[in-house]
Design an enzyme around this catalytic site. Structure first.
Site, short mmCIF file in Angstrom:
data_model
loop_
_atom_site.label_atom_id
_atom_site.label_comp_id
_atom_site.label_asym_id
_atom_site.label_seq_id
_atom_site.Cartn_x
_atom_site.Cartn_y
_atom_site.Cartn_z
N HIS A 286 -3.42 6.04 3.86
CA HIS A 286 -4.29 4.91 3.55
C HIS A 286 -3.72 3.59 4.09
O HIS A 286 -4.43 2.77 4.68
CB HIS A 286 -4.45 4.87 2.03
CG HIS A 286 -5.36 3.85 1.50
ND1 HIS A 286 -4.93 2.59 1.11
CD2 HIS A 286 -6.69 3.87 1.26
CE1 HIS A 286 -5.96 1.90 0.66
NE2 HIS A 286 -7.04 2.65 0.73
N SER B 230 -11.24 -1.12 0.05
CA SER B 230 -9.93 -1.06 0.71
C SER B 230 -10.02 -1.43 2.19
O SER B 230 -9.06 -1.92 2.77
CB SER B 230 -9.36 0.36 0.64
OG SER B 230 -8.73 0.59 -0.56
N ASP C 260 0.86 -1.18 0.00
CA ASP C 260 0.00 0.00 0.00
C ASP C 260 0.89 1.23 0.00
O ASP C 260 2.06 1.16 -0.41
CB ASP C 260 -0.88 -0.04 1.27
CG ASP C 260 -2.23 0.65 1.10
OD1 ASP C 260 -2.24 1.87 0.87
OD2 ASP C 260 -3.27 -0.03 1.21
#
Length: 458
Positions: free
Chosen positions: A188, A400, A145
């Protein structure tokens, strides 16, 4: 309403389809039957240098020669290749942040978010699995990520900083190339890591596998990254990173008719399949565009449709703060399709209309007051704006957030059955789901909604 729409667009986190951005002309992804001295020699003779290579026959190479690709393919040692491509694999995230007190410090003082505000662990029956002793202890989950803030006090105990890596190219020493540095305050990758393995330590949130180990492998910066970086990250995580499970809460869409894109997707397939052969389960987010991928024509969503991993769709409540218990309701944005979706997991939603405020309690401290629709999303760890040893929390929604929930349940199974093959682990995850939606395998839930208690009771 306009504010809410702007927030929504920024909060549909990850696996978001986006137009490809031009890549650096000096980067290429090459494939061969295997990678060894002959391939290294061919690359060098054509004027290139391997940035990353793997014995399985995939390499990321840089060269300043405009004719490099044609020359290296003419050598006969390389089967195929294409210029690497950078794409926006996750959007720039504008999170719905935690309230702050007058001193500017996030008003977060206990795991009290877990019983009152964290609906996701309860929805998959994680507390019941914990009660049987299954917390993910000893299981390694690689998060491919953006950056993971490894010193977050609600993550640090479960982050393997020694194994952390970045495969993002950039100037030496820059934020871009550091595994624990990114842009903004949300990060994120940090949110994803908390969903999996935030420890039960008396702080803000609890992960679904609260004693699993996170292996941060950075392949994106500010939401964008190259195929080469993601492929390198997969192969590293499955090898030196010693991961048992790889989570990829990322994705982009490409046209099958794009020859170079097809070549890059093929290399992604090879990397995922190689990881599988090495005993690593790869789990990816399905995407957030509401696409019917059974009837998508020439569109391919990668990595969800790549290789032999699992793709996860999203569910989320509508009005949780007002008493709704429909946490297994399919999210308004999730991609779907029987040909792709393996399982569904909690990823949250933001479809509740209006901006009316709602209030939910914490075990300690003042109640949390935010718009009602925001409570329907998933709360987890984020970077925040403080220095080392600090952190914050935000709500996000997207496949996600669903993928790491499924990865965490897989980690609980792996703890119980440490010798399980990838095939056995997949089957145990899918066979222990609750059959929601149409009976049997359906386009939205795949085999069903993940159930941690059933998963560890097999």
């Amino acid at each position: 309403m306009a504010l809410k729409k702007n927030l929504i667009h920024s909060l549909v986190a990850a696996a978001c389809a986006a137009a490809a951005l031009p890549a650096m002309a000096a980067d290429y992804v090459l494939q061969a039957a295997q990678w060894g001295a002959a391939q290294d020699a061919a690359v060098q003779a054509a004027g290139g240098k391997a940035r990353f290579s793997h014995a399985s026959g995939v390499a990321v190479v840089e060269s300043e020669r405009a004719d490099f690709l044609s020359q290296v393919l003419a050598s006969g040692a390389i089967q195929s290749g294409a210029p690497d491509r950078v794409a926006q694999f996750t959007p720039n995230v504008k999170s719905f942040d935690m309230p702050v007190d007058a001193s500017g410090v996030p008003a977060v003082i206990s795991d009290a978010f877990y019983p009152y505000i964290q609906w996701a662990p309860q929805s998959v029956k994680a507390p019941q699995a914990w009660g049987l002793g299954y917390t993910g202890k000893g299981v390694r989950v690689a998060v491919i990520d953006g950056a993971v803030w490894g010193s977050h006090p609600d993550l640090a105990a479960n982050v393997d900083t020694a194994a952390a890596r970045s495969f993002v190219a950039g100037a030496p020493g820059s934020c871009q190339v550091k595994w624990d540095c990114d842009t903004g305050t949300a990060w994120h990758g940090t949110h994803v890591a908390g969903i999996i393995a935030a420890p039960a330590n008396g702080l803000g949130v609890v992960g679904i596998a609260p004693e699993a180990t996170i292996v941060p492998v950075k392949a994106l910066h500010s939401g964008s990254g190259s195929f080469g970086a993601i492929i390198s990250a997969i192969l590293y995580a499955a090898g030196e990173g010693r991961a048992d499970i790889i989570n990829m809460s990322l994705g982009a869409d490409f046209n099958r008719g794009d020859r170079d894109a097809a070549e890059l997707v093929a290399a992604m397939n090879k990397a995922i399949n190689t990881a599988t052969r090495q005993g690593v389960l790869v789990i990816s987010a399905a995407g957030n565009d509401g696409y019917d991928l059974d009837h998508s024509g020439n569109l391919i969503t990668t990595p969800a449709m790549s290789g032999n991993g699992l793709a996860v769709s999203s569910t989320g409540p509508l009005g949780f703060a007002m008493g709704a218990t429909n946490t297994r309701r399919i999210s308004s944005y999730t991609n779907y399709g029987s040909s792709m979706i393996s399982v569904a997991a909690p990823g949250g939603d933001f479809a509740l209309e209006g901006n009316a405020p709602c209030m939910l309690p914490r075990a300690n401290g003042s109640p949390v007051v935010i718009p009602c629709w925001a409570f329907d999303m998933v709360i987890s760890t984020v970077r925040g704006s403080g220095g080392p040893g600090t952190g914050s929390y935000s709500w996000m929604a997207g496949t996600s957030m669903a993928a790491p929930a499924a990865s965490a349940v897989a980690a609980l199974i792996k703890q119980k059955y440490p010798g399980a093959s990838v095939g056995a682990l997949k089957n145990m995850l899918m066979n222990s789901t609750d059959d929601e939606g149409k009976k049997g395998h359906d386009p939205y839930y795949g085999r069903g909604f993940v159930n941690a208690l059933k998963a560890v009771s097999q």
